[in-house]
Design a protein around this motif. Structure first.
Motif, PDB file in Angstrom:
ATOM      1  N   VAL A   8       0.463  -0.873  -0.083  1.00 58.94           N
ATOM      2  CA  VAL A   8       0.221  -0.355   0.439  1.00 58.94           C
ATOM      3  C   VAL A   8       0.487   1.267   0.118  1.00 58.94           C
ATOM      4  CG1 VAL A   8      -1.940   1.298   1.324  1.00 58.94           C
ATOM      5  CG2 VAL A   8      -2.534  -0.892   0.865  1.00 58.94           C
ATOM      6  N   ARG A   9       2.173   1.337   0.696  1.00 56.81           N
ATOM      7  CA  ARG A   9       3.093   2.203   0.873  1.00 56.81           C
ATOM      8  C   ARG A   9       3.787   2.562  -0.430  1.00 56.81           C
ATOM      9  NH1 ARG A   9       4.239   5.594   5.141  1.00 56.81           N
ATOM     10  NH2 ARG A   9       3.503   5.177   7.135  1.00 56.81           N
ATOM     11  N   ALA A  10       3.752   1.770  -0.970  1.00 57.35           N
ATOM     12  CA  ALA A  10       4.698   1.149  -2.287  1.00 57.35           C
ATOM     13  C   ALA A  10       3.575   2.481  -3.758  1.00 57.35           C
ATOM     14  CB  ALA A  10       4.921   0.138  -2.848  1.00 57.35           C
ATOM     15  N   ALA A  11       2.638   1.427  -3.963  1.00 52.21           N
ATOM     16  CA  ALA A  11       1.065   2.282  -4.298  1.00 52.21           C
ATOM     17  C   ALA A  11       1.654   4.157  -3.818  1.00 52.21           C
ATOM     18  CB  ALA A  11      -0.047   1.675  -4.172  1.00 52.21           C
ATOM     19  N   ILE A  12       1.244   4.303  -2.762  1.00 50.99           N
ATOM     20  CA  ILE A  12       0.824   5.186  -2.544  1.00 50.99           C
ATOM     21  C   ILE A  12       2.301   6.431  -3.164  1.00 50.99           C
ATOM     22  CG2 ILE A  12       0.779   6.991  -0.824  1.00 50.99           C
ATOM     23  CD1 ILE A  12      -1.214   5.100   0.786  1.00 50.99           C
ATOM     24  N   ALA A  13       3.270   6.080  -2.846  1.00 48.67           N
ATOM     25  CA  ALA A  13       4.723   6.846  -3.104  1.00 48.67           C
ATOM     26  C   ALA A  13       3.928   7.202  -4.707  1.00 48.67           C
ATOM     27  CB  ALA A  13       5.722   6.209  -2.752  1.00 48.67           C
ATOM     28  N   ALA A  14       3.831   6.163  -5.756  1.00 49.15           N
ATOM     29  CA  ALA A  14       3.922   6.293  -6.847  1.00 49.15           C
ATOM     30  C   ALA A  14       2.924   6.940  -6.896  1.00 49.15           C
ATOM     31  CB  ALA A  14       3.357   4.390  -7.281  1.00 49.15           C
ATOM     32  N   ASP A  15       1.792   7.175  -6.492  1.00 50.13           N
ATOM     33  CA  ASP A  15      -0.096   8.324  -7.230  1.00 50.13           C
ATOM     34  C   ASP A  15      -0.795   8.325  -5.942  1.00 50.13           C
ATOM     35  OD1 ASP A  15      -1.783   9.137  -7.779  1.00 50.13           O
ATOM     36  OD2 ASP A  15      -2.641   7.037  -8.611  1.00 50.13           O
ATOM     37  N   PRO A  16       0.435   9.382  -5.187  1.00 50.52           N
ATOM     38  CA  PRO A  16      -0.290   9.834  -4.082  1.00 50.52           C
ATOM     39  C   PRO A  16      -1.502  10.599  -3.850  1.00 50.52           C
ATOM     40  CG  PRO A  16       1.669  10.951  -4.987  1.00 50.52           C
ATOM     41  CD  PRO A  16       1.553  10.645  -5.660  1.00 50.52           C
ATOM     42  N   LYS A  17      -2.270  10.493  -5.230  1.00 47.92           N
ATOM     43  CA  LYS A  17      -4.162  10.721  -5.067  1.00 47.92           C
ATOM     44  C   LYS A  17      -4.536   9.226  -4.889  1.00 47.92           C
ATOM     45  CE  LYS A  17      -3.787  11.362  -9.284  1.00 47.92           C
ATOM     46  NZ  LYS A  17      -4.129  11.507 -11.199  1.00 47.92           N
ATOM     47  N   VAL A  18      -4.088   7.904  -4.169  1.00 45.36           N
ATOM     48  CA  VAL A  18      -4.113   6.751  -3.631  1.00 45.36           C
ATOM     49  C   VAL A  18      -4.962   7.272  -2.722  1.00 45.36           C
ATOM     50  CG1 VAL A  18      -4.058   4.458  -3.971  1.00 45.36           C
ATOM     51  CG2 VAL A  18      -2.951   5.546  -6.139  1.00 45.36           C
ATOM     52  N   ALA A  19      -4.045   7.527  -1.891  1.00 48.11           N
ATOM     53  CA  ALA A  19      -3.794   8.071  -0.935  1.00 48.11           C
ATOM     54  C   ALA A  19      -5.419   7.771  -0.031  1.00 48.11           C
ATOM     55  CB  ALA A  19      -3.222   9.004   0.384  1.00 48.11           C
ATOM     56  N   HIS A  36      -7.195   1.342  15.123  1.00 46.02           N
ATOM     57  CA  HIS A  36      -7.445   1.811  13.993  1.00 46.02           C
ATOM     58  C   HIS A  36      -6.957   2.833  13.671  1.00 46.02           C
ATOM     59  CE1 HIS A  36      -9.732   2.733   9.768  1.00 46.02           C
ATOM     60  NE2 HIS A  36      -9.635   3.308  10.300  1.00 46.02           N
ATOM     61  N   GLY A  37      -6.707   4.230  13.584  1.00 45.73           N
ATOM     62  CA  GLY A  37      -5.965   5.345  13.739  1.00 45.73           C
ATOM     63  C   GLY A  37      -4.430   4.162  13.508  1.00 45.73           C
ATOM     64  N   ALA A  38      -3.945   3.932  14.330  1.00 48.47           N
ATOM     65  CA  ALA A  38      -2.524   3.323  14.665  1.00 48.47           C
ATOM     66  C   ALA A  38      -2.224   2.696  13.157  1.00 48.47           C
ATOM     67  CB  ALA A  38      -1.515   2.164  15.579  1.00 48.47           C
ATOM     68  N   ARG A  39      -3.578   2.174  12.715  1.00 42.44           N
ATOM     69  CA  ARG A  39      -2.972   1.053  11.541  1.00 42.44           C
ATOM     70  C   ARG A  39      -3.135   1.309  10.188  1.00 42.44           C
ATOM     71  NH1 ARG A  39      -4.504  -3.006  14.946  1.00 42.44           N
ATOM     72  NH2 ARG A  39      -6.737  -2.430  14.803  1.00 42.44           N
ATOM     73  N   MET A  40      -3.497   3.091  10.338  1.00 44.44           N
ATOM     74  CA  MET A  40      -4.372   3.491   8.742  1.00 44.44           C
ATOM     75  C   MET A  40      -2.740   4.599   8.747  1.00 44.44           C
ATOM     76  SD  MET A  40      -7.038   3.338   7.562  1.00 44.44           S
ATOM     77  CE  MET A  40      -7.589   4.926   7.329  1.00 44.44           C
ATOM     78  N   ALA A  41      -2.215   5.295  10.056  1.00 42.51           N
ATOM     79  CA  ALA A  41      -1.389   5.407   9.955  1.00 42.51           C
ATOM     80  C   ALA A  41       0.052   4.740   9.720  1.00 42.51           C
ATOM     81  CB  ALA A  41      -0.406   6.362  11.240  1.00 42.51           C
ATOM     82  N   SER A  42       0.038   3.710   9.985  1.00 45.05           N
ATOM     83  CA  SER A  42       0.967   3.268   9.600  1.00 45.05           C
ATOM     84  C   SER A  42       0.985   1.805   7.688  1.00 45.05           C
ATOM     85  CB  SER A  42       0.923   1.165  10.497  1.00 45.05           C
ATOM     86  OG  SER A  42      -0.138   0.723   9.315  1.00 45.05           O
ATOM     87  N   LEU A  43      -0.403   2.382   7.495  1.00 47.76           N
ATOM     88  CA  LEU A  43      -0.693   2.257   5.767  1.00 47.76           C
ATOM     89  C   LEU A  43      -0.083   3.354   5.169  1.00 47.76           C
ATOM     90  CD1 LEU A  43      -3.902  -0.142   5.674  1.00 47.76           C
ATOM     91  CD2 LEU A  43      -1.720  -0.807   5.052  1.00 47.76           C
ATOM     92  N   GLY A  44      -0.202   4.798   5.645  1.00 47.07           N
ATOM     93  CA  GLY A  44       0.050   6.319   5.391  1.00 47.07           C
ATOM     94  C   GLY A  44      -1.434   6.980   4.988  1.00 47.07           C
ATOM     95  N   LEU A  45      -1.582   6.665   5.575  1.00 48.21           N
ATOM     96  CA  LEU A  45      -3.947   7.319   5.249  1.00 48.21           C
ATOM     97  C   LEU A  45      -3.748   7.725   6.857  1.00 48.21           C
ATOM     98  CD1 LEU A  45      -5.451   3.926   3.839  1.00 48.21           C
ATOM     99  CD2 LEU A  45      -4.259   6.079   2.189  1.00 48.21           C
ATOM    100  N   SER A  46      -4.906   9.061   6.368  1.00 47.04           N
ATOM    101  CA  SER A  46      -5.304   9.379   7.609  1.00 47.04           C
ATOM    102  C   SER A  46      -6.458   8.933   7.977  1.00 47.04           C
ATOM    103  CB  SER A  46      -5.737  11.242   7.150  1.00 47.04           C
ATOM    104  OG  SER A  46      -6.959  10.782   6.218  1.00 47.04           O
TER     105      SER A  46
END
Length: 229
Positions: free
Chosen positions: A146-157, A218-228
């Motif tokens: 998931v982090r790799a996908a966000i790095a490739a396309d930030p709009k995915v986040a 839940h908040g901690a796991r969202m953060a680990s994915l790079g999501l708010s």
């Protein structure tokens, strides 16, 4: 638990929790086996198929424990089919990334919920529930991709953050419905029914505090994915 009525309520609660866990693991197996087809690579396909196999092994462990406490597994799972199926129907992933986020957010949120209830179980049932909730490293696989996908396309986040919040909301909705329909299980979650060898802690038993802990996790796991959250 001195009265026969309380003892019977506790047995019902144990059967309910084990039935809920068993059906959750069975549907997780089915879902992950299907989601493996969304993987864009053979490595991803194999990883998710391995996750599915692990979930079915977990199902068999819980089914065995149900038999040990004198419950028929199909009957024990039946009351939870509607809520669990509704959750999956309302959170059907549209693509590979959504399936990964659901596997990570949904399954770990469910695991946290089971752990909260398991603290009040007898030692043998508690050990079985905790054993099927162990992280086998699949979380790291999801976070990486998931982090790799966000790095490739930030709009995915943004899209995935909304998806993660939807999963959380739907999970809480179904959990509340289950608690309403299964009073013995609700009493177990509230710490009103506990096994003789379970650690007593009224503070941890409060449902409001439990929901707070679930939200924090839940908040901690969202953060680990790079999501708010």
């Amino acid at each position: 638990m001195t009265s026969s009525a309380t003892t019977e309520s506790y047995r019902t609660a144990v059967t309910d929790l084990l039935g809920l866990v068993a059906y959750g693991e069975l549907t997780a197996f089915e879902r992950l086996a299907s989601d493996s087809g969304l993987a864009p690579t053979l490595a991803g396909k194999a990883q998710v198929a391995g996750m599915a196999a692990a979930e079915f092994d977990h199902f068999r462990k819980v089914r065995t424990r149900l038999e040990e406490v004198g419950a028929e597994s199909t009957a024990a799972m039946a009351p939870f089919v509607g809520a669990v199926d509704d959750f999956h129907e309302h959170t059907r992933p549209a693509d590979w990334l959504e399936s990964l986020v659901k596997a990570y957010i949904g399954d770990t949120l469910t695991a946290d919920f089971y752990r909260e209830a398991a603290r009040f179980l007898d030692a043998d049932s508690r050990a079985v529930v905790e054993s099927v909730l162990e992280d086998m490293g699949h979380g790291a696989f999801v976070v990486e991709h998931v982090r790799a996908a966000i790095a490739a396309d930030p709009k995915v986040a943004g899209r995935l953050a909304l998806w993660g919040r939807r999963i959380m909301g739907e999970a809480l909705t179904q959990a509340q419905q289950i608690a309403t329909r299964r009073p013995a299980l609700a009493a177990l979650l509230a710490g009103l029914l506990v096994a003789p060898d379970a650690p007593a802690n009224d503070d941890l038993a409060r449902v409001g505090e439990m929901l707070t802990r679930l939200a924090e996790g839940h908040g901690a796991r969202m953060a680990s994915l790079g999501l708010s959250a």
